[in-house]
Design a protein around this motif. Structure first.
Motif, PDB file in Angstrom:
ATOM      1  N   GLU A   1       0.853  -1.187   0.000  1.00  0.00           N
ATOM      2  CA  GLU A   1       0.000   0.000   0.000  1.00  0.00           C
ATOM      3  C   GLU A   1       0.895   1.245   0.000  1.00  0.00           C
ATOM      4  OE1 GLU A   1      -2.742  -0.013   3.222  1.00  0.00           O
ATOM      5  OE2 GLU A   1      -3.544  -2.008   2.757  1.00  0.00           O
ATOM      6  N   VAL A   2       0.779   2.065  -1.041  1.00  0.00           N
ATOM      7  CA  VAL A   2       1.580   3.283  -1.128  1.00  0.00           C
ATOM      8  C   VAL A   2       0.651   4.470  -0.925  1.00  0.00           C
ATOM      9  CG1 VAL A   2       3.192   4.622  -2.533  1.00  0.00           C
ATOM     10  CG2 VAL A   2       3.109   2.128  -2.758  1.00  0.00           C
ATOM     11  N   ARG A   3       1.021   5.343   0.020  1.00  0.00           N
ATOM     12  CA  ARG A   3       0.169   6.487   0.369  1.00  0.00           C
ATOM     13  C   ARG A   3       0.918   7.793   0.158  1.00  0.00           C
ATOM     14  NH1 ARG A   3      -4.375   4.783   3.014  1.00  0.00           N
ATOM     15  NH2 ARG A   3      -4.362   2.555   3.549  1.00  0.00           N
ATOM     16  N   ASP A   4       0.158   8.867  -0.033  1.00  0.00           N
ATOM     17  CA  ASP A   4       0.780  10.182  -0.179  1.00  0.00           C
ATOM     18  C   ASP A   4       1.052  10.777   1.199  1.00  0.00           C
ATOM     19  OD1 ASP A   4      -1.621  11.184   0.800  1.00  0.00           O
ATOM     20  OD2 ASP A   4      -2.347  11.882  -1.147  1.00  0.00           O
ATOM     21  N   ARG A   5       1.554  12.010   1.209  1.00  0.00           N
ATOM     22  CA  ARG A   5       1.938  12.639   2.477  1.00  0.00           C
ATOM     23  C   ARG A   5       0.760  12.831   3.418  1.00  0.00           C
ATOM     24  NH1 ARG A   5       4.877  14.967  -1.562  1.00  0.00           N
ATOM     25  NH2 ARG A   5       7.155  14.950  -1.332  1.00  0.00           N
ATOM     26  N   ALA A   6      -0.440  12.927   2.847  1.00  0.00           N
ATOM     27  CA  ALA A   6      -1.642  13.113   3.669  1.00  0.00           C
ATOM     28  C   ALA A   6      -2.235  11.783   4.130  1.00  0.00           C
ATOM     29  CB  ALA A   6      -2.692  13.905   2.889  1.00  0.00           C
ATOM     30  N   GLY A   7      -1.593  10.662   3.731  1.00  0.00           N
ATOM     31  CA  GLY A   7      -2.085   9.353   4.145  1.00  0.00           C
ATOM     32  C   GLY A   7      -3.106   8.752   3.207  1.00  0.00           C
ATOM     33  N   ARG A   8      -3.384   9.429   2.097  1.00  0.00           N
ATOM     34  CA  ARG A   8      -4.344   8.883   1.131  1.00  0.00           C
ATOM     35  C   ARG A   8      -3.685   7.779   0.301  1.00  0.00           C
ATOM     36  NH1 ARG A   8      -5.501  14.540   0.850  1.00  0.00           N
ATOM     37  NH2 ARG A   8      -3.910  14.693  -0.788  1.00  0.00           N
ATOM     38  N   LEU A   9      -4.437   6.734   0.033  1.00  0.00           N
ATOM     39  CA  LEU A   9      -3.919   5.601  -0.731  1.00  0.00           C
ATOM     40  C   LEU A   9      -3.755   5.985  -2.195  1.00  0.00           C
ATOM     41  CD1 LEU A   9      -3.168   2.550  -0.641  1.00  0.00           C
ATOM     42  CD2 LEU A   9      -5.547   2.082  -1.271  1.00  0.00           C
ATOM     43  N   ILE A  10      -2.517   5.887  -2.696  1.00  0.00           N
ATOM     44  CA  ILE A  10      -2.272   6.103  -4.117  1.00  0.00           C
ATOM     45  C   ILE A  10      -2.589   4.834  -4.904  1.00  0.00           C
ATOM     46  CG2 ILE A  10      -0.494   6.585  -5.850  1.00  0.00           C
ATOM     47  CD1 ILE A  10       0.959   8.251  -3.751  1.00  0.00           C
ATOM     48  N   GLY A  11      -2.177   3.711  -4.375  1.00  0.00           N
ATOM     49  CA  GLY A  11      -2.433   2.450  -5.056  1.00  0.00           C
ATOM     50  C   GLY A  11      -1.714   1.309  -4.364  1.00  0.00           C
TER      51      GLY A  11
ATOM     52  N   ASP B   1       2.991  -3.828  -6.880  1.00  0.00           N
ATOM     53  CA  ASP B   1       3.356  -5.245  -6.873  1.00  0.00           C
ATOM     54  C   ASP B   1       4.549  -5.515  -5.971  1.00  0.00           C
ATOM     55  OD1 ASP B   1       1.346  -5.626  -8.761  1.00  0.00           O
ATOM     56  OD2 ASP B   1       2.716  -5.291 -10.442  1.00  0.00           O
ATOM     57  N   ALA B   2       5.584  -4.681  -6.085  1.00  0.00           N
ATOM     58  CA  ALA B   2       6.796  -4.878  -5.288  1.00  0.00           C
ATOM     59  C   ALA B   2       7.424  -3.520  -5.026  1.00  0.00           C
ATOM     60  CB  ALA B   2       7.785  -5.787  -6.019  1.00  0.00           C
ATOM     61  N   ALA B   3       8.051  -3.389  -3.861  1.00  0.00           N
ATOM     62  CA  ALA B   3       8.663  -2.104  -3.517  1.00  0.00           C
ATOM     63  C   ALA B   3       9.932  -2.323  -2.713  1.00  0.00           C
ATOM     64  CB  ALA B   3       7.684  -1.240  -2.731  1.00  0.00           C
ATOM     65  N   TYR B   4      10.940  -1.543  -3.067  1.00  0.00           N
ATOM     66  CA  TYR B   4      12.170  -1.459  -2.286  1.00  0.00           C
ATOM     67  C   TYR B   4      12.044  -0.141  -1.519  1.00  0.00           C
ATOM     68  CZ  TYR B   4      13.568  -5.161  -5.482  1.00  0.00           C
ATOM     69  OH  TYR B   4      13.625  -6.330  -6.197  1.00  0.00           O
ATOM     70  N   VAL B   5      11.492  -0.249  -0.329  1.00  0.00           N
ATOM     71  CA  VAL B   5      10.981   0.934   0.365  1.00  0.00           C
ATOM     72  C   VAL B   5      12.086   1.919   0.712  1.00  0.00           C
ATOM     73  CG1 VAL B   5       9.701   1.733   2.376  1.00  0.00           C
ATOM     74  CG2 VAL B   5       9.023  -0.398   1.242  1.00  0.00           C
ATOM     75  N   SER B   6      13.219   1.437   1.207  1.00  0.00           N
ATOM     76  CA  SER B   6      14.265   2.368   1.646  1.00  0.00           C
ATOM     77  C   SER B   6      14.831   3.173   0.486  1.00  0.00           C
ATOM     78  CB  SER B   6      15.383   1.609   2.366  1.00  0.00           C
ATOM     79  OG  SER B   6      15.982   0.669   1.493  1.00  0.00           O
ATOM     80  N   GLN B   7      14.837   2.596  -0.737  1.00  0.00           N
ATOM     81  CA  GLN B   7      15.302   3.336  -1.919  1.00  0.00           C
ATOM     82  C   GLN B   7      14.171   4.036  -2.659  1.00  0.00           C
ATOM     83  OE1 GLN B   7      15.965   0.074  -1.371  1.00  0.00           O
ATOM     84  NE2 GLN B   7      18.167  -0.325  -1.527  1.00  0.00           N
ATOM     85  N   ARG B   8      12.935   3.826  -2.205  1.00  0.00           N
ATOM     86  CA  ARG B   8      11.737   4.395  -2.843  1.00  0.00           C
ATOM     87  C   ARG B   8      11.690   4.036  -4.333  1.00  0.00           C
ATOM     88  NH1 ARG B   8       8.936   7.318   0.592  1.00  0.00           N
ATOM     89  NH2 ARG B   8       7.694   8.486  -0.900  1.00  0.00           N
ATOM     90  N   VAL B   9      11.868   2.739  -4.572  1.00  0.00           N
ATOM     91  CA  VAL B   9      11.758   2.178  -5.930  1.00  0.00           C
ATOM     92  C   VAL B   9      10.605   1.189  -5.936  1.00  0.00           C
ATOM     93  CG1 VAL B   9      12.847   0.700  -7.666  1.00  0.00           C
ATOM     94  CG2 VAL B   9      14.180   2.491  -6.534  1.00  0.00           C
ATOM     95  N   ILE B  10       9.722   1.365  -6.898  1.00  0.00           N
ATOM     96  CA  ILE B  10       8.578   0.476  -7.049  1.00  0.00           C
ATOM     97  C   ILE B  10       8.718  -0.298  -8.354  1.00  0.00           C
ATOM     98  CG2 ILE B  10       6.124   0.540  -7.733  1.00  0.00           C
ATOM     99  CD1 ILE B  10       5.678   2.504  -5.454  1.00  0.00           C
TER     100      ILE B  10
ATOM    101  N   ALA C   1       5.190  12.066  -7.985  1.00  0.00           N
ATOM    102  CA  ALA C   1       5.052  13.280  -7.185  1.00  0.00           C
ATOM    103  C   ALA C   1       5.453  13.049  -5.733  1.00  0.00           C
ATOM    104  CB  ALA C   1       3.612  13.786  -7.252  1.00  0.00           C
ATOM    105  N   GLU C   2       5.362  11.800  -5.281  1.00  0.00           N
ATOM    106  CA  GLU C   2       5.747  11.472  -3.909  1.00  0.00           C
ATOM    107  C   GLU C   2       7.192  10.993  -3.813  1.00  0.00           C
ATOM    108  OE1 GLU C   2       3.977  11.898  -1.095  1.00  0.00           O
ATOM    109  OE2 GLU C   2       2.464  12.903  -2.332  1.00  0.00           O
ATOM    110  N   GLY C   3       7.935  11.080  -4.929  1.00  0.00           N
ATOM    111  CA  GLY C   3       9.353  10.748  -4.887  1.00  0.00           C
ATOM    112  C   GLY C   3       9.700   9.302  -5.145  1.00  0.00           C
ATOM    113  N   TRP C   4       8.746   8.525  -5.678  1.00  0.00           N
ATOM    114  CA  TRP C   4       9.027   7.131  -6.005  1.00  0.00           C
ATOM    115  C   TRP C   4       9.495   7.031  -7.456  1.00  0.00           C
ATOM    116  CZ3 TRP C   4       8.666   3.082  -2.551  1.00  0.00           C
ATOM    117  CH2 TRP C   4       7.983   3.325  -1.363  1.00  0.00           C
TER     118      TRP C   4
END
Length: 324
Positions: free
Chosen positions: A243-253, A256-265, A292-295
């Motif tokens: 679950e990827v959310r924006d700065r306000a906590g809204r769900l963007i989508g 499938d897979a995410a490398y969270v510390s590098q912000r790569v989806i 827009a959220e830096g991913w």
């Protein structure tokens, strides 16, 4: 022009026994009509509606699974109360990924617990199993080996197919709002492990080796294949079904897979992402919001994942290096 077949009683349903049909006034001549499929002795299947001609893989698999379920329902009407569907037939009933070349007209696999005798009927492959090796559940109104038992009864699939099937069974579905529904998953990791670990289980070593690479979160065989290719290439293990959310906590989508510390989806895109206009529009909006959220989003298709050698892991490796 041949005469039009007389309509059947609407309450008879699309799968019925000849005995029930006669009780409802259907004549023997009508039961011999060519528009009814003589699926098994004493059972008829009414004509199916227009199944469409969509030749895309997902649509083809859906038609094959629907055909297996239709035939299994027909057999259920005359099947022994001790019998249950197992093996590849059970997997198809659960909606699992079908192997390449799967034939929905092949013999249905029907099992019994020892000491009962396996069925002998045209269109059926009967097998006998030790009760401890196959638990039984009811699914879609049919007796079927449990999802975990079904998985553990097929070591002959080979490691990759076992991992794909295992991923499918433990995947946690989401509702139309993206909320996880763990109560709707078919099996848990514990259930798979317990089924594989039973003493004297055929193929026990192969099953446990495959189980070690099963993960919760891969929604398709293509996603599983990416995960395995990335692992084989030495990449770190990603978070799945994220679950990827924006700065306000809204769900963007849900990614499938995410490398969270590098912000790569990583998005694994089947052909429907290209051919479905609504899906295409949703994808564009989602990727813009993620950027827009830096991913950074790496989009991969089957060619990136299943070619030899696969290029997808190297594209992801480069993105991770940029983000380190």
């Amino acid at each position: 022009m041949p005469p039009r077949a007389r309509s059947l009683p609407p309450t008879l349903g699309d799968v019925f026994t000849t005995a029930r049909a006669r009780e409802m006034g259907v004549t023997s001549r009508r039961l011999r009509a060519t528009d009814l499929e003589h699926a098994f002795r004493g059972v008829r299947i009414a004509p199916e509606g227009d199944a469409g001609t969509d030749g895309r893989p997902l649509a083809t698999d859906r038609r094959k699974r629907a055909r297996v379920i239709r035939r299994a329902r027909a057999l259920t009407a005359v099947m022994s109360p001790h019998a249950f569907f197992a093996g590849e037939t059970a997997a198809a009933i659960y909606g699992a990924p079908l192997r390449h070349g799967f034939d929905p007209e092949s013999d249905l696999i029907v099992a019994v617990h020892a000491p009962h005798r396996p069925p002998r009927r045209q269109g059926v492959r009967g097998i006998k199993v030790v009760p401890s090796l196959a638990s039984i559940v009811e699914y879609l109104g049919m007796r079927v080996s449990s999802p975990a038992s079904t998985w553990a009864m097929m070591p002959e699939l080979g490691e990759r197919a076992l991992i794909q099937l295992g991923d499918f069974l433990v995947f946690v579905p989401r509702d139309d709002r993206g909320k996880p529904r763990p109560e709707h998953r078919l099996a848990t990791m514990t259930q798979l492990h317990n089924a594989a670990s039973i003493f004297r289980r055929r193929g026990r070593a192969e099953l446990l080796r495959a189980f070690a690479r099963v993960r919760v979160g891969s929604a398709s065989p293509l996603e599983t294949d990416y995960r395995l290719a990335a692992e084989d290439a030495g990449l770190p293990e990603p978070a799945l079904d994220v679950e990827v959310r924006d700065r306000a906590g809204r769900l963007i989508g849900i990614s499938d897979a995410a490398y969270v510390s590098q912000r790569v989806i990583v998005e694994i895109e089947g052909d429907h992402h290209r051919t479905d206009r609504d899906q295409w529009d949703r994808d564009i909006a989602k990727y813009a919001a993620l950027a827009a959220e830096g991913w950074e989003v790496i989009r991969l298709t089957a060619r990136h994942v299943r070619a030899y050698p696969p290029s997808g892991p190297e594209l992801v490796r480069a993105a991770l290096a940029r983000r380190s």
